[in-house]
Design a protein around this motif. Structure first.
Motif, PDB file in Angstrom:
ATOM      1  N   GLU A   1       3.557   5.411  -5.974  1.00  0.00           N
ATOM      2  CA  GLU A   1       3.349   5.405  -7.429  1.00  0.00           C
ATOM      3  C   GLU A   1       2.185   6.301  -7.852  1.00  0.00           C
ATOM      4  O   GLU A   1       1.943   6.483  -9.036  1.00  0.00           O
ATOM      5  CB  GLU A   1       3.106   3.978  -7.910  1.00  0.00           C
ATOM      6  N   GLY A   2       1.447   6.804  -6.874  1.00  0.00           N
ATOM      7  CA  GLY A   2       0.325   7.684  -7.168  1.00  0.00           C
ATOM      8  C   GLY A   2      -0.946   6.973  -7.560  1.00  0.00           C
ATOM      9  O   GLY A   2      -1.865   7.593  -8.092  1.00  0.00           O
ATOM     10  N   THR A   3      -1.031   5.667  -7.284  1.00  0.00           N
ATOM     11  CA  THR A   3      -2.221   4.910  -7.685  1.00  0.00           C
ATOM     12  C   THR A   3      -3.216   4.710  -6.549  1.00  0.00           C
ATOM     13  O   THR A   3      -4.283   4.132  -6.770  1.00  0.00           O
ATOM     14  CB  THR A   3      -1.823   3.533  -8.256  1.00  0.00           C
ATOM     15  N   SER A   4      -2.866   5.157  -5.342  1.00  0.00           N
ATOM     16  CA  SER A   4      -3.789   5.069  -4.217  1.00  0.00           C
ATOM     17  C   SER A   4      -3.413   6.116  -3.173  1.00  0.00           C
ATOM     18  O   SER A   4      -2.293   6.639  -3.204  1.00  0.00           O
ATOM     19  CB  SER A   4      -3.788   3.671  -3.605  1.00  0.00           C
TER      20      SER A   4
ATOM     21  N   ALA B   1       1.992   1.591  -3.663  1.00  0.00           N
ATOM     22  CA  ALA B   1       0.902   2.141  -4.482  1.00  0.00           C
ATOM     23  C   ALA B   1       0.744   3.642  -4.242  1.00  0.00           C
ATOM     24  O   ALA B   1       0.523   4.414  -5.187  1.00  0.00           O
ATOM     25  CB  ALA B   1      -0.402   1.401  -4.183  1.00  0.00           C
ATOM     26  N   TRP B   2       0.887   4.059  -3.001  1.00  0.00           N
ATOM     27  CA  TRP B   2       0.822   5.487  -2.672  1.00  0.00           C
ATOM     28  C   TRP B   2       1.981   6.235  -3.339  1.00  0.00           C
ATOM     29  O   TRP B   2       1.791   7.286  -3.956  1.00  0.00           O
ATOM     30  CB  TRP B   2       0.825   5.647  -1.158  1.00  0.00           C
TER      31      TRP B   2
ATOM     32  N   SER C   1       0.831  -1.206   0.000  1.00  0.00           N
ATOM     33  CA  SER C   1       0.000   0.000   0.000  1.00  0.00           C
ATOM     34  C   SER C   1       0.867   1.259   0.000  1.00  0.00           C
ATOM     35  O   SER C   1       0.475   2.284  -0.579  1.00  0.00           O
ATOM     36  CB  SER C   1      -0.987   0.002   1.169  1.00  0.00           C
TER      37      SER C   1
END
Length: 139
Positions: A119-122, A116-117, A113
């Motif tokens: 990478e800007g996806t969440s 993902a954060w 998680s």
């Protein structure tokens, strides 16, 4: 070290530092990551060897979770998390008195998680997903 396993010698911190380790753990578990970092840093400044490395890992993880909790600096959070995990893996020995294996497992579960954060996806991970640091035998 025998057969690639860490020694089971007692993990003795310098006088006063056991209390700092414990106080930092209490603060960490209350989600007071900045304060935990500050307390552990006092012990880190005077310890050496594997004890110093483990403390540095705890400090880095506290800093990473502070960033995540504030939704600030995702790339820095990921770098600190990875560095902290690596340092604690080197010292994952029950002689420290801390339940490091379950702590590491929780950090590894949290890592996707954070990635993902970063990478800007969440969004930043929720504080409810942050691990606790328990005492060995009480986890």
């Amino acid at each position: 070290m025998i057969s690639g396993r860490p020694s089971r010698r007692p993990f003795l911190l310098l006088p006063g530092n056991e209390a700092l380790l414990s106080r930092g753990r209490e603060l960490f578990n209350r989600r007071n990551f900045f304060e935990a970092h500050e307390v552990w840093e006092k012990a880190w400044l005077v310890e050496t060897g594997v004890k110093r490395r483990m403390l540095q890992g705890l400090i880095q993880i506290a800093a990473a979770l502070l960033k995540a909790g504030r939704s600030e600096h995702p790339g820095g959070c990921l770098r600190l998390l990875d560095a902290g995990i690596e340092k604690i893996e080197d010292r994952a020995d029950p002689a420290s008195g801390l339940a490091l294996e379950p702590f590491l497992a929780s950090l590894r579960s949290l890592r996707p998680s954070v990635v993902a954060w970063a990478e800007g996806t969440s969004p930043a991970p929720s504080a409810e997903t942050f691990p606790r640091l328990e005492v060995e035998g009480q986890a």
